[in-house]
Design a protein around this motif. Structure first.
Motif, PDB file in Angstrom:
ATOM      1  N   MET A 145       0.776  -1.075  -0.159  1.00 26.61           N
ATOM      2  CA  MET A 145      -0.006  -0.138   0.008  1.00 26.61           C
ATOM      3  C   MET A 145       0.786   1.276   0.019  1.00 26.61           C
ATOM      4  N   GLN A 146       0.637   2.108  -0.963  1.00 27.20           N
ATOM      5  CA  GLN A 146       1.329   3.388  -1.118  1.00 27.20           C
ATOM      6  C   GLN A 146       1.109   4.462   0.242  1.00 27.20           C
ATOM      7  N   ASN A 147       2.125   5.011   0.517  1.00 24.03           N
ATOM      8  CA  ASN A 147       1.755   6.005   1.597  1.00 24.03           C
ATOM      9  C   ASN A 147       1.285   7.421   0.984  1.00 24.03           C
ATOM     10  N   MET A 148       0.277   7.878   1.554  1.00 27.52           N
ATOM     11  CA  MET A 148      -0.205   9.076   1.026  1.00 27.52           C
ATOM     12  C   MET A 148       0.572  10.460   1.766  1.00 27.52           C
ATOM     13  N   TYR A 149       0.433  11.398   0.769  1.00 28.03           N
ATOM     14  CA  TYR A 149       1.338  12.478   1.020  1.00 28.03           C
ATOM     15  C   TYR A 149       0.116  13.776   1.447  1.00 28.03           C
ATOM     16  N   TYR A 150       0.301  14.438   2.194  1.00 31.47           N
ATOM     17  CA  TYR A 150      -0.891  15.379   2.576  1.00 31.47           C
ATOM     18  C   TYR A 150      -0.173  16.753   2.417  1.00 31.47           C
ATOM     19  N   ILE A 151      -0.785  17.764   1.683  1.00 31.93           N
ATOM     20  CA  ILE A 151      -0.410  19.004   1.240  1.00 31.93           C
ATOM     21  C   ILE A 151      -1.647  20.088   2.123  1.00 31.93           C
TER      22      ILE A 151
ATOM     23  N   ALA B 134      -4.769  16.956  -0.980  1.00 36.54           N
ATOM     24  CA  ALA B 134      -4.556  18.463  -0.354  1.00 36.54           C
ATOM     25  C   ALA B 134      -6.023  19.054   0.188  1.00 36.54           C
ATOM     26  N   ALA B 135      -5.382  20.215   0.881  1.00 32.55           N
ATOM     27  CA  ALA B 135      -6.660  21.155   1.424  1.00 32.55           C
ATOM     28  C   ALA B 135      -6.514  22.550   1.462  1.00 32.55           C
ATOM     29  N   MET B 136      -7.111  23.180   1.212  1.00 31.10           N
ATOM     30  CA  MET B 136      -6.931  24.764   1.231  1.00 31.10           C
ATOM     31  C   MET B 136      -8.330  25.451   2.069  1.00 31.10           C
ATOM     32  N   GLU B 137      -8.302  26.674   2.299  1.00 31.81           N
ATOM     33  CA  GLU B 137      -9.265  27.389   3.063  1.00 31.81           C
ATOM     34  C   GLU B 137     -10.304  28.007   2.067  1.00 31.81           C
ATOM     35  N   ALA B 138     -11.391  28.084   2.494  1.00 28.57           N
ATOM     36  CA  ALA B 138     -12.122  28.579   1.526  1.00 28.57           C
ATOM     37  C   ALA B 138     -12.054  29.950   1.237  1.00 28.57           C
ATOM     38  N   THR B 139     -11.881  30.699   0.225  1.00 27.01           N
ATOM     39  CA  THR B 139     -11.742  32.112  -0.235  1.00 27.01           C
ATOM     40  C   THR B 139     -12.244  32.369  -1.474  1.00 27.01           C
ATOM     41  N   VAL B 140     -12.148  33.673  -2.028  1.00 31.25           N
ATOM     42  CA  VAL B 140     -12.671  33.957  -3.295  1.00 31.25           C
ATOM     43  C   VAL B 140     -11.994  33.475  -4.424  1.00 31.25           C
ATOM     44  N   PHE B 141     -10.604  32.918  -4.233  1.00 31.92           N
ATOM     45  CA  PHE B 141      -9.890  32.556  -5.093  1.00 31.92           C
ATOM     46  C   PHE B 141      -9.778  30.885  -5.089  1.00 31.92           C
TER      47      PHE B 141
ATOM     48  N   ALA C 174      -5.493  14.883  -7.952  1.00 35.56           N
ATOM     49  CA  ALA C 174      -5.395  14.523  -6.455  1.00 35.56           C
ATOM     50  C   ALA C 174      -6.400  13.419  -6.073  1.00 35.56           C
ATOM     51  N   ALA C 175      -5.628  12.458  -5.236  1.00 30.72           N
ATOM     52  CA  ALA C 175      -6.381  11.184  -4.653  1.00 30.72           C
ATOM     53  C   ALA C 175      -7.832  11.837  -3.770  1.00 30.72           C
ATOM     54  N   ALA C 176      -7.673  12.865  -3.268  1.00 30.03           N
ATOM     55  CA  ALA C 176      -8.669  13.646  -2.562  1.00 30.03           C
ATOM     56  C   ALA C 176      -8.382  15.252  -2.522  1.00 30.03           C
ATOM     57  N   LEU C 177      -9.428  15.821  -2.728  1.00 27.73           N
ATOM     58  CA  LEU C 177      -9.149  17.511  -2.326  1.00 27.73           C
ATOM     59  C   LEU C 177     -10.107  18.055  -1.827  1.00 27.73           C
ATOM     60  N   LYS C 178     -10.072  18.690  -0.480  1.00 28.57           N
ATOM     61  CA  LYS C 178     -10.790  19.215   0.275  1.00 28.57           C
ATOM     62  C   LYS C 178     -10.884  20.835   0.590  1.00 28.57           C
ATOM     63  N   VAL C 179     -11.962  21.351   1.066  1.00 29.70           N
ATOM     64  CA  VAL C 179     -11.826  22.979   1.206  1.00 29.70           C
ATOM     65  C   VAL C 179     -12.383  23.065   2.577  1.00 29.70           C
ATOM     66  N   ALA C 180     -11.537  23.609   3.417  1.00 25.85           N
ATOM     67  CA  ALA C 180     -11.899  23.926   4.914  1.00 25.85           C
ATOM     68  C   ALA C 180     -12.764  25.076   4.925  1.00 25.85           C
TER      69      ALA C 180
ATOM     70  N   SER D  69       1.283  24.891   6.966  1.00 24.53           N
ATOM     71  CA  SER D  69       1.412  23.674   7.712  1.00 24.53           C
ATOM     72  C   SER D  69       0.516  23.428   8.709  1.00 24.53           C
ATOM     73  N   LYS D  70      -0.394  24.370   9.019  1.00 22.97           N
ATOM     74  CA  LYS D  70      -1.378  23.968  10.145  1.00 22.97           C
ATOM     75  C   LYS D  70      -2.585  23.093   9.159  1.00 22.97           C
ATOM     76  N   ILE D  71      -2.766  23.664   7.998  1.00 28.85           N
ATOM     77  CA  ILE D  71      -3.810  23.074   7.289  1.00 28.85           C
ATOM     78  C   ILE D  71      -3.407  21.734   6.766  1.00 28.85           C
ATOM     79  N   CYS D  72      -2.276  21.518   6.694  1.00 26.45           N
ATOM     80  CA  CYS D  72      -1.870  20.206   6.203  1.00 26.45           C
ATOM     81  C   CYS D  72      -1.896  19.312   7.463  1.00 26.45           C
ATOM     82  N   ASP D  73      -1.677  19.873   8.551  1.00 26.90           N
ATOM     83  CA  ASP D  73      -1.658  18.998   9.925  1.00 26.90           C
ATOM     84  C   ASP D  73      -3.308  18.592  10.346  1.00 26.90           C
ATOM     85  N   CYS D  74      -4.148  19.672   9.744  1.00 28.31           N
ATOM     86  CA  CYS D  74      -5.441  19.220  10.020  1.00 28.31           C
ATOM     87  C   CYS D  74      -6.115  18.248   9.019  1.00 28.31           C
ATOM     88  N   LEU D  75      -5.513  18.363   7.854  1.00 27.59           N
ATOM     89  CA  LEU D  75      -5.932  17.406   6.924  1.00 27.59           C
ATOM     90  C   LEU D  75      -5.156  15.925   7.385  1.00 27.59           C
ATOM     91  N   ARG D  76      -4.093  15.908   7.648  1.00 27.38           N
ATOM     92  CA  ARG D  76      -3.441  14.439   8.190  1.00 27.38           C
ATOM     93  C   ARG D  76      -4.024  14.098   9.370  1.00 27.38           C
TER      94      ARG D  76
END
Length: 222
Positions: free
Chosen positions: A1-7, A53-60, A72-78, A99-106
């Motif tokens: 099983m491949q290790n997942m990387y979190y962004i 990967a994960a990112m905060e919801a903004t206008v962009f 992406a294997a999965a993509l989330k918006v916070a 880094s904080k967003i990455c840790d929350c996702l991980r």
């Protein structure tokens, strides 16, 4: 099983700060890239696979989400408010935020929010623009009435914005001086231009709907 990387992605108008970690929390890569599709494509070629990967919801966020999602294997918006409550820090900069967003996702602490489909977001954008046109039209119509009231000019409120009555009012009312005529004509021209733009927008919207309805296989079961 491949290790997942979190962004974790901290998105801004011109730049995107990123932090890539493995499952144990070790940093694989971090940095900043320009917020363009070309630079995102070049950056994605350097990423270890698979990644989520994960990112905060903004206008962009919308266009970045659409561009990254197929890769992406999965993509989330916070959710921005809930994310700040969870990942609040005294020291704050783009690198730390990523880094904080990455840790929350991980760690599965990310307060995920709903992401509408591309079609729905495009529809909302069109409606927001139409609402802007309507608001500006109402403002200019109100301005015409205000200019007349400021000058003590009597007029028929129900007929004021009809072209024939408006021309007659400007041509025959002795209480309207040349300076006021110029302002009223400018306001009227703006109203007409806004109404034409709104009409063109509605026609384009109807055409796009008709085209989508004629395409086979585009319907969805409810």
């Amino acid at each position: 099983m491949q290790n997942m990387y979190y962004i974790g992605l901290d998105v801004h108008k011109r730049t995107i700060s990123y932090c890539v970690k493995d499952g144990s929390g070790a940093i694989h890569a971090e940095g900043t890239i320009p917020a363009t599709r070309f630079d995102l494509d070049r950056w994605m070629k350097t990423l270890p696979q698979p990644w989520t990967a994960a990112m905060e919801a903004t206008v962009f966020t919308g266009w970045i989400y659409d561009h990254l999602q197929p890769h992406a294997a999965a993509l989330k918006v916070a959710h921005p408010v809930m994310l700040r409550a969870i990942a609040a820090a005294k020291k704050k900069n783009d690198r730390i935020d990523a880094s904080k967003i990455c840790d929350c996702l991980r760690c599965d602490f990310l307060p995920e929010c709903y992401v509408a489909s591309t079609a729905i977001r495009e529809r909302r954008r069109t409606l927001r623009y139409r609402n802007l046109l309507v608001r500006q039209t109402v403002q200019m119509k109100n301005k015409i009435g205000m200019l007349l009231m400021e000058a003590g000019v009597s007029y028929n409120k129900q007929r004021l914005h009809k072209a024939g009555y408006f021309r007659e009012l400007l041509a025959t009312n002795p209480d309207i001086d040349e300076g006021l005529v110029s302002l009223l004509r400018l306001c009227r021209e703006t109203v007409v231009r806004l109404q034409k733009t709104e009409s063109a927008l509605d026609d384009a919207d109807r055409s796009s709907k008709d085209g989508a309805a004629q395409q086979p296989g585009t319907g969805h079961a409810l």
